[in-house]
Design an enzyme around this catalytic site. Structure first.
Site, PDB file in Angstrom:
ATOM      1  CE  LYS A  44       6.852  -1.756   3.366  1.00 42.65           C
ATOM      2  NZ  LYS A  44       6.193  -1.678   2.618  1.00 42.65           N
ATOM      3  N   GLY A  45      11.466   2.912   2.262  1.00 37.52           N
ATOM      4  CA  GLY A  45      11.926   4.496   1.264  1.00 37.52           C
ATOM      5  C   GLY A  45      11.646   5.257   0.269  1.00 37.52           C
ATOM      6  N   GLY A  46      11.259   4.401  -0.675  1.00 35.62           N
ATOM      7  CA  GLY A  46      10.442   5.063  -1.915  1.00 35.62           C
ATOM      8  C   GLY A  46      11.080   4.089  -2.834  1.00 35.62           C
ATOM      9  CB  THR A  47      13.897   2.060  -3.752  1.00 38.89           C
ATOM     10  OG1 THR A  47      13.547   1.357  -2.735  1.00 38.89           O
ATOM     11  CG2 THR A  47      14.613   2.960  -2.886  1.00 38.89           C
ATOM     12  NE  ARG A  48       9.613  -2.217  -6.770  1.00 38.16           N
ATOM     13  CZ  ARG A  48      10.100  -3.132  -8.201  1.00 38.16           C
ATOM     14  NH1 ARG A  48       9.820  -2.706  -9.242  1.00 38.16           N
ATOM     15  NH2 ARG A  48      10.472  -4.669  -8.022  1.00 38.16           N
TER      16      ARG A  48
HETATM   17  N1  LIG Z   1       6.018   9.458  -2.982  1.00 33.67           N
HETATM   18  C1  LIG Z   1       5.658   9.157  -1.700  1.00 33.67           C
HETATM   19  N2  LIG Z   1       5.445   9.169  -0.723  1.00 33.67           N
HETATM   20  C2  LIG Z   1       5.322   8.687   0.483  1.00 33.67           C
HETATM   21  N3  LIG Z   1       5.471   7.713   1.158  1.00 33.67           N
HETATM   22  C3  LIG Z   1       5.684   6.719  -0.888  1.00 33.67           C
HETATM   23  C4  LIG Z   1       5.586   7.384  -1.849  1.00 33.67           C
HETATM   24  N4  LIG Z   1       6.194   6.259  -2.837  1.00 33.67           N
HETATM   25  C5  LIG Z   1       6.272   5.314  -1.731  1.00 33.67           C
HETATM   26  N5  LIG Z   1       6.419   5.880  -0.722  1.00 33.67           N
HETATM   27  C6  LIG Z   1       5.239   4.323   0.059  1.00 33.67           C
HETATM   28  O1  LIG Z   1       7.190   3.830   0.141  1.00 33.67           O
HETATM   29  C7  LIG Z   1       6.396   2.305   0.346  1.00 33.67           C
HETATM   30  C8  LIG Z   1       7.135   1.751  -0.822  1.00 33.67           C
HETATM   31  O2  LIG Z   1       8.830   1.975   0.057  1.00 33.67           O
HETATM   32  P1  LIG Z   1       9.737   1.083  -0.462  1.00 33.67           P
HETATM   33  O3  LIG Z   1       9.685   1.444  -2.599  1.00 33.67           O
HETATM   34  O4  LIG Z   1      10.836   1.162  -0.315  1.00 33.67           O
HETATM   35  O5  LIG Z   1       9.166  -0.350  -0.810  1.00 33.67           O
HETATM   36  S1  LIG Z   1      10.662  -1.645  -0.791  1.00 33.67           S
HETATM   37  O6  LIG Z   1      11.115  -1.391   1.367  1.00 33.67           O
HETATM   38  O7  LIG Z   1      11.433  -2.021  -1.399  1.00 33.67           O
HETATM   39  O8  LIG Z   1       9.000  -2.903  -0.226  1.00 33.67           O
HETATM   40  C9  LIG Z   1       5.549   2.184   0.616  1.00 33.67           C
HETATM   41  O9  LIG Z   1       4.216   2.587   1.473  1.00 33.67           O
HETATM   42  P2  LIG Z   1       3.177   0.959   2.067  1.00 33.67           P
HETATM   43  O10 LIG Z   1       2.163   1.730   0.699  1.00 33.67           O
HETATM   44  O11 LIG Z   1       3.233   1.913   3.630  1.00 33.67           O
HETATM   45  O12 LIG Z   1       4.016  -0.399   1.766  1.00 33.67           O
HETATM   46  C10 LIG Z   1       5.040   3.182  -0.531  1.00 33.67           C
HETATM   47  O13 LIG Z   1       3.284   3.856  -0.421  1.00 33.67           O
END
Ligand SMILES: Nc1ncnc2c1ncn2[C@@H]1O[C@H](COP(=O)(O)OS(=O)(=O)O)[C@@H](OP(=O)(O)O)[C@H]1O
EC number: 2.8.2.-
Length: 82
Positions: A44-48
């Protein structure tokens, strides 16, 4: 990133001092290559989102699914990664 890529390409793949497992990375031999960049992050750190942004660039070729090499398959070695 472009600077990093340029400096890596300056290292000759034929250099006898570099017989490392990642040598095919520079060889252009057509074999499967290791990545030039790795995205590491917590869940959920935004890697995707970062991956998708990078994928838009025409010079970037990105994997489809996250390989999870370091947390799930590191013990299988680089042969698995390729
Ligand atoms: N720029 C920015 N600002 C704030 N939040 C953001 C941003 N980019 C991605 N996101 C949120 O990050 C969540 C997905 O993180 P990951 O891609 O690491 O997901 S995963 O752990 O691999 O499933 C996912 O959160 P959730 O929607 O709550 O799942 C994204 O909405």
């Amino acid at each position: 990133m472009a600077e990093g890529a340029a400096s890596q390409e300056e290292q000759s793949p034929e250099t006898p001092d570099s017989p490392s497992p990642i040598s095919s990375f520079f060889s252009g031999s057509g074999s499967k290559q290791l990545p030039q960049a790795i995205i590491i992050g917590v869940k959920k750190g935004g890697t995707r989102a970062l991956l998708e942004f990078l994928r838009v660039h025409p010079d970037v070729r990105a994997v489809g699914a996250e390989p999870h090499f370091f947390d799930r398959s590191y013990d299988k070695g680089l042969a698995w990664y390729r």
